[in-house]
Design a protein around this motif. Structure first.
Motif, short mmCIF file in Angstrom:
data_model
loop_
_atom_site.label_atom_id
_atom_site.label_comp_id
_atom_site.label_asym_id
_atom_site.label_seq_id
_atom_site.Cartn_x
_atom_site.Cartn_y
_atom_site.Cartn_z
N ASN A 92 0.82 -1.26 -0.13
CA ASN A 92 -0.03 0.27 -0.25
C ASN A 92 0.65 1.31 -0.52
OD1 ASN A 92 0.82 0.16 2.52
ND2 ASN A 92 -0.60 -1.39 3.05
N THR A 93 0.26 2.33 -0.01
CA THR A 93 0.80 4.03 -0.14
C THR A 93 2.04 3.71 1.44
OG1 THR A 93 -1.17 3.95 -0.86
CG2 THR A 93 0.74 5.87 -0.15
N SER A 94 1.34 3.43 2.36
CA SER A 94 2.30 3.64 3.50
C SER A 94 3.08 2.94 3.89
CB SER A 94 1.03 3.56 4.66
OG SER A 94 0.21 4.14 4.65
N GLU A 95 3.69 1.43 2.84
CA GLU A 95 4.62 0.66 3.07
C GLU A 95 5.72 1.50 2.69
OE1 GLU A 95 5.03 -3.82 2.56
OE2 GLU A 95 4.77 -2.71 0.93
N VAL A 192 6.11 11.86 -3.85
CA VAL A 192 4.47 12.11 -4.12
C VAL A 192 3.58 10.99 -3.23
CG1 VAL A 192 3.06 12.88 -6.01
CG2 VAL A 192 5.21 13.61 -6.39
N ASP A 193 2.60 11.26 -2.74
CA ASP A 193 1.75 10.44 -2.74
C ASP A 193 0.21 10.86 -3.65
OD1 ASP A 193 -0.62 8.88 -1.87
OD2 ASP A 193 -0.79 9.50 -0.06
N ALA A 194 0.47 9.88 -4.90
CA ALA A 194 0.02 10.07 -5.79
C ALA A 194 -1.79 8.91 -6.08
CB ALA A 194 0.47 9.53 -6.68
N ILE A 195 -2.38 8.73 -4.57
CA ILE A 195 -3.45 7.51 -4.52
C ILE A 195 -4.77 8.25 -5.39
CG2 ILE A 195 -4.43 8.45 -2.02
CD1 ILE A 195 -4.47 5.74 -1.87
N GLN A 196 -4.27 9.72 -4.83
CA GLN A 196 -6.04 10.77 -5.19
C GLN A 196 -5.97 10.81 -6.73
OE1 GLN A 196 -8.53 9.72 -3.69
NE2 GLN A 196 -7.91 10.21 -0.98
N GLN A 197 -4.47 10.31 -7.53
CA GLN A 197 -4.48 11.32 -8.64
C GLN A 197 -4.77 10.59 -9.60
OE1 GLN A 197 -1.65 13.96 -9.39
NE2 GLN A 197 -1.20 14.09 -12.06
N ALA A 215 1.10 4.82 -4.60
CA ALA A 215 -0.31 4.89 -4.25
C ALA A 215 -0.57 2.92 -4.35
CB ALA A 215 -1.35 5.56 -5.72
N ASP A 216 -1.67 3.41 -4.05
CA ASP A 216 -3.07 1.99 -3.56
C ASP A 216 -3.32 1.61 -4.96
OD1 ASP A 216 -3.38 -0.07 -2.62
OD2 ASP A 216 -3.95 0.54 -0.15
N GLY A 217 -3.36 0.56 -5.11
CA GLY A 217 -4.73 0.26 -6.17
C GLY A 217 -6.20 0.77 -6.32
N HIS A 218 -6.47 0.26 -4.84
CA HIS A 218 -8.14 0.65 -4.54
C HIS A 218 -8.94 1.63 -4.56
CE1 HIS A 218 -6.23 1.52 -0.96
NE2 HIS A 218 -7.12 2.23 -0.74
N LYS A 219 -8.17 2.87 -5.13
CA LYS A 219 -8.92 3.76 -5.35
C LYS A 219 -9.10 4.04 -7.02
CE LYS A 219 -7.18 5.90 -0.89
NZ LYS A 219 -8.55 5.76 0.49
N TRP A 220 -8.62 5.01 -7.50
CA TRP A 220 -9.26 5.49 -8.91
C TRP A 220 -8.57 4.08 -9.72
CZ3 TRP A 220 -11.66 9.45 -9.24
CH2 TRP A 220 -12.23 10.00 -7.98
C1 LIG Z 1 -4.08 10.78 0.29
C2 LIG Z 1 -3.95 9.60 0.87
N1 LIG Z 1 -3.02 8.50 1.09
C3 LIG Z 1 -2.74 7.60 1.23
C4 LIG Z 1 -4.14 7.19 2.04
C5 LIG Z 1 -4.05 5.76 2.24
O1 LIG Z 1 -2.94 4.80 1.71
P1 LIG Z 1 -2.59 3.43 2.05
O2 LIG Z 1 -2.79 3.02 0.79
O3 LIG Z 1 -1.98 3.13 2.48
O4 LIG Z 1 -3.86 2.42 2.46
C6 LIG Z 1 -4.74 7.29 1.60
C7 LIG Z 1 -6.45 7.07 1.40
O5 LIG Z 1 -7.56 7.59 1.73
C8 LIG Z 1 -5.07 8.83 1.64
O6 LIG Z 1 -6.47 9.50 0.28
#
Ligand SMILES: Cc1ncc(COP(=O)(O)O)c(C=O)c1O
Length: 390
Positions: A92-95, A192-197, A215-220
């Motif tokens: 995930n992103t956090s890792e 860059v935390d790109a998860i919302q892009q 970025a994690d795969g479960h959003k966009w």
């Molecule tokens: C900007 C942002 N970073 C990280 C995360 C979550 O990260 P992870 O992939 O570690 O669950 C979110 C989830 O809502 C997020 O909006």
């Protein structure tokens, strides 16, 4: 023939994507900034994978590796990385943020610049470096020039600027090329935390001079939870100390009898053990859809949906929008509140009327994707209009 739609955008004739998203009738899914539904092809890939495992187990493992390779290549293209060797598959992103934070060689007094709106993952990981003497500087993004404010906070002790390219609550989208150029000029690494892009808007790590992106795969990206991407610029790979070790991360992975070892030269060095193959099946399929549609088209369609929501909300009395109204400043998030309404009550009312959304920041966060039908947006707005207090 391309068709011209509002705001002079050119959008190719769209196939109907409702077949790809067989959501329950009446459900208005406006929550892609949280966890997205899968496209049908991801469900089918997982079903096929389950059948295969039930019947022949991992007999054809080499075929699975081909899917994993395709996934890496799709992620490379989505990020415009120069090579799939820059791509690690992570939990995930956090890792991935933790790989950067605990991989760099900090000196006491070093600073990390972040914003004061970050999702906890992109704050806590830097605050966790306090015992090493690292200071976290939080910058307010509320002014007219958020990039200017972030860059102005980068002083001689700043080693890294870590920022969500789209803020999770307000939906504010930052100008990454400007941040990248500013960071380069100051000798600061851009993370860059790109998860919302990623999956909602094109992103080009080379044009932005990104050092790291995740970025994690479960959003966009429309995949399952538990499988994400970590981009690490090639010249920085060996500068990140490793803290997880295992067979899979080795240059000669698979040569089980070899006594000597070294981490892979590629970003596979960040993948210590067996891959999340189940997740890879699904995410690879989901990304194939985004590639078919094309990211420019995906972004244009999302903006149409967001604009439709914005205009509908603005017709309702007492609505306050907490997201940027300028399309250049947003991606797929529109957050609102209503005067006199408690956000919790608004959220509960919408949920009761089948509108799937989230309560975040100053209000209710709506996040449609490219396939969201305009009728679904209308239905959501109608549900909101019907809510009565008390
Ligand atoms: C900007 C942002 N970073 C990280 C995360 C979550 O990260 P992870 O992939 O570690 O669950 C979110 C989830 O809502 C997020 O909006």
């Amino acid at each position: 023939m391309p068709v011209q739609r509002q705001n002079a955008r050119i959008i190719d004739p769209m196939p109907n994507f409702s077949d790809e998203f067989p959501l329950a009738p009446g459900l208005c899914y406006l929550n892609h900034a949280a966890v997205a539904p899968w496209p049908k092809r991801a469900g089918e890939a997982v079903r096929r994978f389950a059948e295969e495992n039930l019947g022949i187990g991992a007999r054809d493992y080499p075929d699975w590796l081909k899917v994993e390779k395709r996934l890496r290549e799709r992620l490379m293209r989505l990020l415009n990385a120069s090579s799939s060797a820059d791509i690690a598959l992570v939990k995930n992103t956090s890792e991935a943020l933790s790989f950067v934070a605990f991989g760099l060689d900090w000196r006491p007094g070093d600073q990390v610049v972040i914003s004061d709106e970050e999702f906890p993952s992109n704050r806590i990981v830097w605050e966790a470096l306090k015992p090493r003497g690292v200071e976290v500087v939080q910058v307010n993004l509320g002014g007219s020039d958020p990039e200017g404010a972030l860059l102005a906070a980068c002083g001689p002790r700043t080693r890294l600027l870590s920022i969500s390219s789209v803020q999770f609550a307000s939906g504010l989208r930052l100008d990454l090329p400007r941040l990248g150029a500013g960071c380069r000029a100051r000798g600061v690494l851009l993370c860059v935390d790109a998860i919302q892009q990623l999956g909602a808007q094109p992103l080009d790590v080379q044009a932005c001079d990104c050092a790291f992106a995740m970025a994690d795969g479960h959003k966009w990206m429309l995949g399952p939870e538990g499988l994400g991407v970590f981009y690490c610029r090639s010249d920085l790979r060996e500068r990140l100390a490793l803290h997880e070790f295992g067979w899979h991360m080795l240059e000669h992975a698979g040569d089980y009898d070899r006594p000597d070892w070294q981490p892979a030269r590629s970003a596979r060095r960040f993948e210590c053990g067996s891959p999340n193959m189940l997740g890879a099946m699904a995410l690879e399929a989901s990304l194939s859809l985004l590639e078919e549609v094309g990211m420019a088209q995906v972004a244009a369609l999302i903006e149409e949906r967001v604009l439709q929501l914005q205009e509908g909300l603005q017709r309702l009395p007492g609505v306050r929008l907490h997201s940027p109204l300028n399309p250049g400043r947003r991606a797929g998030i529109l957050t609102f509140s209503r005067d006199g309404w408690d956000n919790q009550a608004l959220f509960a009312g919408l949920r009761e009327r089948q509108v799937v959304c989230a309560q975040r920041g100053k209000g209710i966060r709506l996040s449609p994707h490219f396939y969201t039908e305009p009728a679904v947006i209308e239905q959501s707005l109608a549900a909101l209009g019907q809510l009565r207090q008390g």
